[in-house]
Design a protein around this motif. Sequence first.
Motif, mmCIF file in Angstrom:
data_model
loop_
_atom_site.group_PDB
_atom_site.id
_atom_site.type_symbol
_atom_site.label_atom_id
_atom_site.label_comp_id
_atom_site.label_asym_id
_atom_site.label_seq_id
_atom_site.Cartn_x
_atom_site.Cartn_y
_atom_site.Cartn_z
ATOM 1 N N TYR A 117 12.782 -3.179 2.352
ATOM 2 C CA TYR A 117 12.479 -1.787 2.024
ATOM 3 C C TYR A 117 12.275 -1.592 0.530
ATOM 4 O O TYR A 117 11.555 -0.679 0.119
ATOM 5 C CB TYR A 117 13.565 -0.861 2.566
ATOM 6 N N ALA A 118 12.879 -2.448 -0.286
ATOM 7 C CA ALA A 118 12.612 -2.380 -1.728
ATOM 8 C C ALA A 118 11.153 -2.715 -2.008
ATOM 9 O O ALA A 118 10.511 -2.087 -2.863
ATOM 10 C CB ALA A 118 13.530 -3.332 -2.484
ATOM 11 N N ARG A 119 10.600 -3.678 -1.275
ATOM 12 C CA ARG A 119 9.193 -4.044 -1.463
ATOM 13 C C ARG A 119 8.256 -3.012 -0.844
ATOM 14 O O ARG A 119 7.056 -3.035 -1.115
ATOM 15 C CB ARG A 119 8.914 -5.422 -0.851
ATOM 16 N N ALA A 120 8.797 -2.143 -0.008
ATOM 17 C CA ALA A 120 7.992 -1.080 0.595
ATOM 18 C C ALA A 120 8.341 0.273 -0.010
ATOM 19 O O ALA A 120 8.156 1.304 0.637
ATOM 20 C CB ALA A 120 8.200 -1.064 2.103
ATOM 21 N N SER A 121 8.832 0.279 -1.237
ATOM 22 C CA SER A 121 9.159 1.523 -1.944
ATOM 23 C C SER A 121 8.403 1.545 -3.256
ATOM 24 O O SER A 121 8.457 0.578 -4.021
ATOM 25 C CB SER A 121 10.665 1.621 -2.206
ATOM 26 N N SER A 122 7.703 2.648 -3.514
ATOM 27 C CA SER A 122 6.839 2.679 -4.694
ATOM 28 C C SER A 122 6.999 3.936 -5.529
ATOM 29 O O SER A 122 6.479 4.006 -6.637
ATOM 30 C CB SER A 122 5.375 2.543 -4.254
ATOM 31 N N LEU A 123 7.679 4.954 -5.015
ATOM 32 C CA LEU A 123 7.938 6.176 -5.769
ATOM 33 C C LEU A 123 9.041 6.932 -5.047
ATOM 34 O O LEU A 123 9.356 6.653 -3.886
ATOM 35 C CB LEU A 123 6.691 7.055 -5.895
ATOM 36 N N GLY A 124 9.624 7.894 -5.746
ATOM 37 C CA GLY A 124 10.674 8.695 -5.147
ATOM 38 C C GLY A 124 10.099 9.737 -4.200
ATOM 39 O O GLY A 124 9.215 10.509 -4.575
ATOM 40 N N ASP A 182 4.657 -7.778 12.443
ATOM 41 C CA ASP A 182 5.860 -7.650 11.604
ATOM 42 C C ASP A 182 5.626 -6.990 10.243
ATOM 43 O O ASP A 182 6.016 -7.527 9.194
ATOM 44 C CB ASP A 182 6.497 -9.037 11.406
ATOM 45 N N PRO A 183 5.022 -5.825 10.183
ATOM 46 C CA PRO A 183 4.929 -5.112 8.905
ATOM 47 C C PRO A 183 6.243 -4.402 8.592
ATOM 48 O O PRO A 183 7.037 -4.115 9.494
ATOM 49 C CB PRO A 183 3.821 -4.086 9.158
ATOM 50 N N THR A 184 6.471 -4.110 7.318
ATOM 51 C CA THR A 184 7.580 -3.245 6.907
ATOM 52 C C THR A 184 7.003 -1.873 6.594
ATOM 53 O O THR A 184 6.156 -1.740 5.712
ATOM 54 C CB THR A 184 8.308 -3.805 5.672
ATOM 55 N N ILE A 185 7.448 -0.872 7.339
ATOM 56 C CA ILE A 185 6.925 0.488 7.190
ATOM 57 C C ILE A 185 8.066 1.403 6.779
ATOM 58 O O ILE A 185 9.053 1.553 7.506
ATOM 59 C CB ILE A 185 6.268 0.980 8.488
ATOM 60 N N ASN A 186 7.918 2.002 5.617
ATOM 61 C CA ASN A 186 8.940 2.873 5.039
ATOM 62 C C ASN A 186 8.391 4.304 5.045
ATOM 63 O O ASN A 186 7.604 4.684 4.188
ATOM 64 C CB ASN A 186 9.262 2.414 3.619
ATOM 65 N N SER A 187 8.798 5.088 6.046
ATOM 66 C CA SER A 187 8.313 6.460 6.199
ATOM 67 C C SER A 187 9.352 7.413 5.611
ATOM 68 O O SER A 187 10.472 7.509 6.114
ATOM 69 C CB SER A 187 8.082 6.765 7.678
ATOM 70 N N GLN A 188 8.964 8.149 4.556
ATOM 71 C CA GLN A 188 9.913 9.008 3.856
ATOM 72 C C GLN A 188 9.299 10.379 3.563
ATOM 73 O O GLN A 188 8.207 10.475 3.006
ATOM 74 C CB GLN A 188 10.344 8.368 2.530
ATOM 75 N N GLY A 189 10.021 11.418 3.922
ATOM 76 C CA GLY A 189 9.660 12.775 3.523
ATOM 77 C C GLY A 189 8.344 13.281 4.049
ATOM 78 O O GLY A 189 7.725 14.158 3.439
ATOM 79 N N ASN A 190 7.897 12.776 5.198
ATOM 80 C CA ASN A 190 6.651 13.246 5.802
ATOM 81 C C ASN A 190 6.927 14.402 6.763
ATOM 82 O O ASN A 190 8.052 14.613 7.208
ATOM 83 C CB ASN A 190 5.972 12.108 6.559
ATOM 84 N N HIS A 245 0.460 -7.297 8.549
ATOM 85 C CA HIS A 245 1.458 -7.883 7.659
ATOM 86 C C HIS A 245 1.605 -6.990 6.420
ATOM 87 O O HIS A 245 0.741 -6.173 6.116
ATOM 88 C CB HIS A 245 1.033 -9.280 7.218
ATOM 89 N N GLY A 246 2.689 -7.177 5.673
ATOM 90 C CA GLY A 246 2.803 -6.517 4.385
ATOM 91 C C GLY A 246 3.810 -5.392 4.366
ATOM 92 O O GLY A 246 4.632 -5.223 5.276
ATOM 93 N N TYR A 247 3.726 -4.570 3.299
ATOM 94 C CA TYR A 247 4.717 -3.547 2.995
ATOM 95 C C TYR A 247 3.992 -2.224 2.729
ATOM 96 O O TYR A 247 3.100 -2.148 1.877
ATOM 97 C CB TYR A 247 5.536 -3.960 1.769
ATOM 98 N N PHE A 248 4.444 -1.171 3.437
ATOM 99 C CA PHE A 248 3.699 0.078 3.432
ATOM 100 C C PHE A 248 4.657 1.246 3.211
ATOM 101 O O PHE A 248 5.629 1.423 3.959
ATOM 102 C CB PHE A 248 2.937 0.228 4.748
ATOM 103 N N HIS A 249 4.369 2.018 2.173
ATOM 104 C CA HIS A 249 5.183 3.182 1.837
ATOM 105 C C HIS A 249 4.390 4.421 2.228
ATOM 106 O O HIS A 249 3.387 4.756 1.590
ATOM 107 C CB HIS A 249 5.509 3.196 0.344
ATOM 108 N N VAL A 280 0.850 -1.195 0.000
ATOM 109 C CA VAL A 280 0.000 0.000 0.000
ATOM 110 C C VAL A 280 0.885 1.244 0.000
ATOM 111 O O VAL A 280 1.832 1.339 0.790
ATOM 112 C CB VAL A 280 -0.942 0.024 1.217
ATOM 113 N N THR A 281 0.556 2.189 -0.884
ATOM 114 C CA THR A 281 1.199 3.499 -0.899
ATOM 115 C C THR A 281 0.251 4.518 -0.289
ATOM 116 O O THR A 281 -0.923 4.601 -0.677
ATOM 117 C CB THR A 281 1.544 3.929 -2.332
#
Length: 443
Positions: free
Chosen positions: A411-418, A351-359, A328-332, A308-309
């Motif tokens: 983190y690659a699976r939790a990355s969807s845009l720059g 155990d989710p992967t959460i990639n928080s960027q530029g917020n 579960h899962g991968y969240f950008h 999910v993005t």
Amino acid sequence: MEVSVKLFSVWSMLIMAMLLLSAKALNEKDDLVQSRNVETEKLQSLKNPLMATRSKGASSDHAVDNPEEIASMVQMNIKNSTERRNLGFFSCGTGNPIDDCWRCDPNWHLRRKRLADCGIGFGRNAIGGRDGKYYVVSDPSDDDAVNPKPGTLRHAVIQDRPLWIVFKRDMVITLKQELIMNSFKTIDGRGVNVHIAYGACITIQFITNVIIHGLNIHDCKQTGNAMVRSSPTHYGWRTLADGDGISIFGSSYIWVDHNSLSKCADGLIDAIIGSTAITISNNYFTHHNEVMLLGHSDSYTRDKQMQVTIAYNHFGEGLMQRMPRCRHGYFHVVNNDYTHWEMYAIGGSADPTINSQGNRYLAPLNPFAKEVTKRVVTTGKWRHWNWRSEGDLLLNGAFFTPSGTGAAASYARASSLGAKSSSLVGALTSDAGVLTCKRGSKC
């Protein structure tokens, strides 16, 4: 005798000079002719790239009769490629790649389906009803959930063919039962003021390719224990619905963009039971407790495929928690503006992967609610979960607790845009929520 010899010599020299001049002139003329021929050939080759091939006797069976048509086709293919999200002809240059894709076209209302080419993130391939006809909703009523009237929103969304659904005028639609959608549908509220409120709301269950754009969704209630139609050929018994604003259940390729959501009985947006390929973007969330749930339960491992993005949203006043709450899962989570929360912003378990960027995270005044993150566990297992903060702007004492080994694959699976700089979040999210669009002018 001597004079005759001298005269003969002079004449001989004159004749030789004339011959040399004549030869030089001929050579210059030949050079000029040859030069002009070369220039002509170059001009002809510029006008027609096939000229050189034809002049060599090559077959012209496959020659292009209309090169301008071919050029036009090439340009169309370029526009339809991933380059469409680069700043182009219609760009305002706001930096928001979704909005820059379509909003500056004053004729957006004539090219509504262009929106389907503007998606980003994990749900970017959701095409909704792009390949179908337009359906105009003219009747806001919802009198019969089993036999809906033509012209109503319920009649539109249950059809078994792609449809791009628009609205004839401003309206408030109070649904008696869940609005159960069928695949390949776009609900497009641009240009009018549409509220789905004070009754049931939207259910996206075991389907694919849905776009929901430009709706005010609020005050959703629990409904159910009734018969509800889900397609032209099927209706069935529905148990009690939770009262979510948008419930995504076992579905994929879903894009929820530029909606305003608040005050629902359960979540504003929930995605569960193996749902994936979802983008939630440019929405304005306000006045709600449990905003967003992503994942059915800690024991439901099928949600490990979930991606999910969450991008360019504004989480505003009156919010408590779950922005989102992940299992579960991968969240950008990228370039969102968090200006209010009462308990926490981002939570999770299982155990989710959460990639928080530029917020941008602006903590509340409460000294016990400064932490952005909350892990719903009673053991130390959370230390192995991959949660990271990268380039986030943490204000008023806000802090993000990272964890995990930082596995590149996760983190690659939790990355969807720059991600863009967090300093730009204000501009990126300034128009979050329902837009005010007028025909004939930029939206």
